[in-house]
Enzyme design. Structure first.
Site, short mmCIF file in Angstrom:
data_model
loop_
_atom_site.label_atom_id
_atom_site.label_comp_id
_atom_site.label_asym_id
_atom_site.label_seq_id
_atom_site.Cartn_x
_atom_site.Cartn_y
_atom_site.Cartn_z
N ARG A 153 -4.63 -5.77 5.33
CA ARG A 153 -3.65 -6.08 6.37
C ARG A 153 -4.27 -6.76 7.60
O ARG A 153 -3.53 -7.17 8.50
CB ARG A 153 -2.92 -4.79 6.79
N HIS A 163 0.54 7.32 9.77
CA HIS A 163 0.45 6.92 11.17
C HIS A 163 0.97 8.03 12.08
O HIS A 163 1.82 8.82 11.67
CB HIS A 163 1.30 5.66 11.44
N CYS A 196 8.30 0.72 11.79
CA CYS A 196 7.36 -0.26 11.20
C CYS A 196 7.97 -1.63 11.06
O CYS A 196 7.26 -2.64 11.04
CB CYS A 196 6.93 0.17 9.81
N ARG A 218 -6.41 4.73 9.81
CA ARG A 218 -6.29 3.30 10.14
C ARG A 218 -6.76 2.97 11.56
O ARG A 218 -6.96 1.81 11.89
CB ARG A 218 -4.83 2.88 10.02
N LEU A 258 0.84 -1.20 0.00
CA LEU A 258 0.00 0.00 0.00
C LEU A 258 0.87 1.25 0.00
O LEU A 258 1.94 1.27 0.62
CB LEU A 258 -0.89 0.01 1.25
N GLU A 296 5.25 -3.94 12.89
CA GLU A 296 4.84 -3.10 14.03
C GLU A 296 3.34 -2.91 14.12
O GLU A 296 2.78 -2.77 15.21
CB GLU A 296 5.49 -1.71 13.90
N ASP A 297 2.67 -2.91 12.94
CA ASP A 297 1.24 -2.59 12.94
C ASP A 297 0.37 -3.71 13.51
O ASP A 297 -0.81 -3.49 13.75
CB ASP A 297 0.81 -2.22 11.52
N ASP A 323 2.27 -6.14 2.71
CA ASP A 323 2.79 -5.20 3.71
C ASP A 323 3.25 -5.88 5.00
O ASP A 323 3.53 -5.18 5.99
CB ASP A 323 1.71 -4.14 4.03
C1 CIR Z 1 0.78 0.53 4.88
O1 CIR Z 1 0.30 1.45 4.19
O2 CIR Z 1 0.14 -0.03 5.75
C2 CIR Z 1 2.20 0.11 4.60
N1 CIR Z 1 2.47 0.27 3.21
C3 CIR Z 1 3.17 0.91 5.43
C4 CIR Z 1 3.03 0.65 6.90
C5 CIR Z 1 3.98 1.43 7.73
N2 CIR Z 1 3.87 1.08 9.10
C6 CIR Z 1 4.10 1.90 10.11
O3 CIR Z 1 4.30 3.09 9.92
N3 CIR Z 1 4.01 1.42 11.34
#
Ligand code: CIR
Length: 265
Positions: A91, A169, A256, A138, A24, A71-72, A66
C-alpha cells in the site's frame, strides 16, 4: 468548543477496482463481490453528498487492490494535509497517488518521509482537543513521532495510544461522534485511552459496528448492527446505514472509504 473534527466541506473517495478481490485481509472469509461492493460504494457516496459536502470521486487504481481505502493515505486537518507512509508494503505507493489530489485542494501539504516511519490514517482519530494515534502492525513509534513534528506548529497535540492486538487499525474499534463523545468497543475503551471523553460502547458481538463516521449531521454506520444502532439513535444521532459486507471481507469500513476535510488555502 468548535466542531471542526466532524464538520467538513469536502470528501475524497475512490471507486473500488476489480483487483479488490486481492485486497489484504487478516482472515479469509471469502472474496469480495465487485458488483455488490460497487453498489455499497455508490450508497456511501450518496450519503457523503447528502451531508452537503463536495465529494471528489477518483477512478479505480487497479495496481493497488486496497486503494479504495483512501483514508490510510493521508491525515487531513484544516491547516493542511499530511501524506502518510502506509506500513503495508503493498500500500506504500497509494500515498503518492493521493498527494496531487490534496495539493489541488490545499495550500499546504506535508509528508511523512522517514524511511523507518510508518503510519496509516486508519490509526488516527482527530478529536477537538487532540490527535490520538494507535501504534499497530501498520503504524510505528517513528511514524507517530514524525507526525507529531509535522503538526506541532499548527498547535496539535499528538497522543500515542495502542491499537489492541489483532485489531487492524485504532479506528477499526472506535469513531468520533461529536466534540466530546466517541463510539468504541469495550476492549478498546478498557485500555483507558478515552478517559475524559463520553463513550458509547458497541454492544457485545457488534464490535464491527465501531467504525462509523460522524460527518456533519449524519452518522454513517455499517448495516446490520441493530443494537448498537439503537444506542446511537437513542443518544440523538441521525444514523444512515450503508451496506458493508464486501468491504468487511477485506477489513474495511466506513471511515476507510473517504478522506473528510475543510481545506484552508
Ligand atoms: C488493509 O488491510 O489495509 C485493507 N484491506 C483495509 C484497510 C482499512 N482501512 C482503514 O481501516 N482505515
Amino acid at each position: 468548543m468548535t466542531d471542526r473534527s466532524f464538520r467538513f466541506t469536502h470528501a475524497i473517495s475512490r471507486r473500488p477496482s476489480a483487483s479488490i478481490t486481492d485486497g489484504l485481509r487478516a482472515v479469509d472469509v471469502g472474496t469480495p463481490d465487485l458488483a455488490l461492493f460497487q453498489t455499497h460504494h455508490a450508497q456511501y457516496i450518496e450519503a457523503l453528498r447528502d451531508t452537503g459536502a463536495e465529494v471528489t470521486l477518483l477512478d479505480p487504481l487497479e495496481p493497488y487492490p486496497d486503494a479504495v481505502f483512501v483514508e490510510d493515505t493521508a491525515l487531513c486537518l484544516p491547516e493542511g494535509a499530511i501524506i502518510m507512509r502506509p506500513g503495508a508494503p503493498s500500500r506504500l505507493g497509494e500515498a503518492a497517488e493521493m498527494a496531487p489530489h490534496l495539493r489541488a485542494l490545499y495550500g499546504e501539504v506535508r509528508e511523512i518521509t522517514g524511511t523507518e516511519s510508518y503510519i496509516e490514517g486508519g490509526d488516527i482519530l482527530t478529536t477537538e482537543r487532540e490527535i490520538l494515534v494507535g501504534r499497530s502492525a501498520r503504524t510505528n513509534a517513528a511514524g507517530i513521532a514524525e507526525l507529531r513534528a509535522r503538526v506541532a506548529d499548527w498547535g496539535y497535540s499528538v497522543r500515542e495510544v495502542i491499537t489492541p492486538k489483532g485489531v487492524l487499525h485504532f479506528k477499526t474499534d472506535c469513531s468520533l461522534l461529536d466534540a466530546t463523545t466517541v463510539l468504541a468497543t469495550e476492549r478498546l475503551a478498557a485500555s483507558g485511552c478515552f478517559d475524559g471523553y463520553q463513550v458509547i460502547h458497541t454492544t457485545e458481538g457488534e464490535e464491527a459496528a465501531a467504525n462509523t463516521i460522524r460527518f456533519n449531521d449524519l452518522v454513517l454506520m455499517p448495516a446490520g448492527f441493530a443494537a448498537t444502532r439503537e444506542r446511537l439513535v437513542n443518544a440523538g444521532y441521525t444514523v444512515r446505514e450503508i451496506g458493508n459486507s464486501e468491504a468487511a471481507k477485506v477489513d474495511g469500513g466506513m471511515s476507510c472509504l473517504s478522506l473528510r476535510f475543510t481545506p484552508t488555502r
